[in-house]
Design an enzyme around this catalytic site. Structure first.
Site, short mmCIF file in Angstrom:
data_model
loop_
_atom_site.label_atom_id
_atom_site.label_comp_id
_atom_site.label_asym_id
_atom_site.label_seq_id
_atom_site.Cartn_x
_atom_site.Cartn_y
_atom_site.Cartn_z
N TYR A 42 3.49 0.15 4.95
CA TYR A 42 4.02 -1.03 5.67
C TYR A 42 3.17 -2.29 5.54
O TYR A 42 3.02 -3.04 6.49
CB TYR A 42 4.23 -0.72 7.16
CG TYR A 42 4.60 0.70 7.47
CD1 TYR A 42 5.75 1.28 6.93
CD2 TYR A 42 3.81 1.49 8.27
CE1 TYR A 42 6.09 2.59 7.20
CE2 TYR A 42 4.14 2.81 8.56
CZ TYR A 42 5.28 3.36 8.01
OH TYR A 42 5.61 4.67 8.28
N HIS A 43 2.68 -2.58 4.33
CA HIS A 43 1.84 -3.77 4.15
C HIS A 43 2.32 -4.65 3.00
O HIS A 43 1.53 -5.03 2.14
CB HIS A 43 0.38 -3.35 3.91
CG HIS A 43 -0.22 -2.56 5.01
ND1 HIS A 43 -1.27 -1.67 4.81
CD2 HIS A 43 0.06 -2.50 6.33
CE1 HIS A 43 -1.60 -1.11 5.96
NE2 HIS A 43 -0.81 -1.59 6.89
N PRO A 44 3.59 -5.03 2.93
CA PRO A 44 4.04 -5.88 1.83
C PRO A 44 3.48 -7.30 1.94
O PRO A 44 3.46 -7.89 3.02
CB PRO A 44 5.56 -5.88 1.98
CG PRO A 44 5.80 -5.65 3.44
CD PRO A 44 4.69 -4.71 3.87
N HIS A 56 0.84 -1.20 0.00
CA HIS A 56 0.00 0.00 0.00
C HIS A 56 0.88 1.25 0.00
O HIS A 56 1.60 1.51 0.97
CB HIS A 56 -0.90 0.01 1.24
CG HIS A 56 -2.02 -0.98 1.17
ND1 HIS A 56 -2.47 -1.67 2.28
CD2 HIS A 56 -2.79 -1.39 0.14
CE1 HIS A 56 -3.47 -2.46 1.93
NE2 HIS A 56 -3.67 -2.31 0.63
#
Length: 552
Positions: free
Chosen positions: A467-469, A292
């Site tokens: 911070y959403h890999p 994101h």
């Protein structure tokens, strides 16, 4: 030293697996974590996350490769390097995603992963202090609650949402996600409640659970195509432990594919470039990276002294708040900063929300790594299901080196168009009476961006990850998929992936709660496989020396 199961990675997925599998006293479990025990006080004080970002404690602190879509800038990729993983350093927002996200997984051929299939696992994980209905659990390990001492300026944002015509909600994880409202958080008694505190810490006394910290996994050990154990570096020496049943990869979307490639599992031609022997040519390992991208509008509001900011008054308030938190676990230090937000549609024709908003009670610049003087607040917007796809590849054959991280942000024009629309919608929220009457002014850096082209350039110049890999060991049955619906790696035996890298498409929201759900569901799959009589590995790896274990 041999164990029935080895869990690689002590983050959200790994803590769940270690706790659930070791419930059976007949099963031995090892958990391997590269970072330390989660003793840092900044982890447990919710507001400590601001200093964690600045001090870079408990964090891998990865960087991306130069991003073409972000004007060639190099982005930050923080991931937790500590027991609890990123759940020990994140903003603690409890979000599951939209029903349609999981139905989409199942529709792609992943049986058992539709919303109705995964809801019981969300409920099993959760202890919600306020919500008691068919969507929420009240007996699980993970405590979910409303903020104990919300900032006074969180409510004006919610009021602005009402004035803008949005639905107001106090539950983004129930029957309907769409709307504006306060976020629930993974706190307990005014403290962070990470996956480590929820699942691991209460069970460290189990004799069948061994936790290795400061142990950097270097490779998975294979005999043919069966995983037999794990090698890790600790205190300057290499050690090996054996897995009699399975190796469970829970190192996250950035490092699970890296470790697999270092172990000879991945795109064969790429591995050969680094002199790595190919155990299994699996081209999808490291592909399908999704994340994101976040754009932030900052509002200068020097009169709002009760927001977080660097000023004489602001520092005095924080100092006064320290004994309050220490003695009563209340006050401003219980904030997660992103206290409220929402899920909205970038245009009326969207079937479900395609944007997420975070309202932060501070002026956030460069992930909070830069000291910003004065007071104000920030609005974040991200596209929930970006079309852009990136990759994780090896920088070298050195297991102590980080991977090459390429989110490929804004490669797809659709992502750009949605971000621009989202930026305008956030600005419109900030111009509603409830916030406008507070007297703030948009920071000049973004205020000058008024046309679509100018807003796009602002996003390209300042946007970065929130911070959403996910997605780098994609679940599915296609040529570029890595694991099946049972999370076993295609073409290998005795090894599964149980973290956010298995997600075929990123979910519409924060990714910590979904990762915990995945591990809850995986633990049932693993237990069922064992009880069905799946044969264990007949011969395990023997370590040259017995490693020490952590028991407290």
């Amino acid at each position: 030293m041999d164990f029935d199961y080895i869990v690689v990675g002590g983050g959200s997925g790994g803590c769940v697996l270690a706790a659930r599998l070791s419930e059976d006293p007949a099963v031995s479990v090892a958990l391997i974590e590269a970072g330390p025990v989660d003793k840092n006080i900044l982890i447990h004080v919710p507001a400590g996350l601001a200093l964690l970002a600045q001090t870079k404690a408990a964090n891998w602190n990865f960087s991306t490769v130069a991003q073409k879509g972000l004007n060639g800038r190099i982005g930050w990729q923080p991931r937790g390097k500590v027991l609890g993983g990123s759940s020990s350093v994140n903003a603690m927002v409890y979000i599951r995603g939209h029903r349609a996200d999981y139905d989409h997984w199942a529709a792609e051929g992943n049986a058992g992963w539709a919303y109705d299939d995964v809801l019981p696992y969300f409920r099993r994980a959760e202890h919600n202090e306020r919500l008691h209905d068919k969507y929420h659990g009240n007996d699980g390990p993970l405590n979910v609650m409303d903020l104990r001492s919300p900032n006074k300026y969180t409510q004006p944002f919610i009021d602005a949402g009402r004035e803008a015509g949005y639905r107001i909600t106090d539950d983004f994880n129930g029957a309907e996600q769409e709307g504006i409202g306060p976020y629930q958080v993974t706190h307990r008694n005014g403290e962070r409640h990470s996956a480590a505190k929820a699942y691991l810490t209460p069970n460290l006394g189990r004799r069948n659970l061994t936790v290795f910290t400061g142990a950097h996994t270097t490779r998975i050990l294979f005999e043919g195509r069966r995983a037999r154990g794990v090698e890790f570096r600790r205190d300057g020496r290499l050690e090996q432990i054996g897995a009699k049943h399975e190796v469970l990869m829970a190192a996250g979307a950035l490092q699970t594919p890296q470790i697999l490639m270092l172990s000879g599992v991945g795109p064969g031609a790429e591995l050969a470039k680094f002199g790595i022997g190919v155990v299994h040519d699996l081209p999808g390992v490291g592909r399908n990276l999704q994340d994101h991208l976040d754009a932030v509008q900052v509002v200068n509001a020097p009169m709002l002294k009760e927001t977080f900011g660097v000023s004489f008054g602001g520092i005095a308030r924080v100092l006064k708040a320290i004994p309050e938190w220490r003695d009563r676990r209340t006050g401003m230090l219980t904030t997660n900063f992103a206290e409220s937000g929402g899920f909205i549609k970038s245009q009326a024709s969207e079937p479900i929300p395609d944007l997420q908003l975070h309202f932060v009670v501070a002026k956030l610049v460069d992930h909070g790594r830069k000291t910003v003087f004065g007071h104000g607040y920030s609005g974040h917007v991200c596209v929930l299901r970006p079309r852009s796809r990136g990759s994780i590849t090896l920088a070298s054959a050195d297991p102590m080196a980080g991977p090459l991280i390429d989110p490929n942000f804004l490669a797809d024009p659709d992502d750009v168009a949605r971000m621009v629309r989202g930026f305008r919608l956030m600005r419109a929220l900030f111009q509603q009476p409830a916030l406008r009457k507070l007297g703030g002014h948009e920071h000049p850096r973004s205020a000058g961006a008024t046309t679509d082209a100018e807003i796009e350039q602002f996003i390209r110049g300042y946007g970065d990850t929130i911070y959403h890999p996910v997605g780098t060991c994609r679940m599915g049955s296609g040529a570029m998929d890595v694991v099946g619906a049972d999370l076993r790696i295609h073409g290998l035996e005795g090894i599964r992936v149980v973290d956010a890298s298995m997600m075929p498409r990123i979910i519409g929201g924060n990714t910590n709660a979904p990762t915990i759900m995945v591990a809850e569901k995986a633990s049932d799959m693993i237990k069922a496989a064992r009880l069905s009589g799946a044969a264990p590995a007949p011969q395990a790896i023997r370590a040259p020396a017995s490693p020490e274990s952590l028991a407290a």
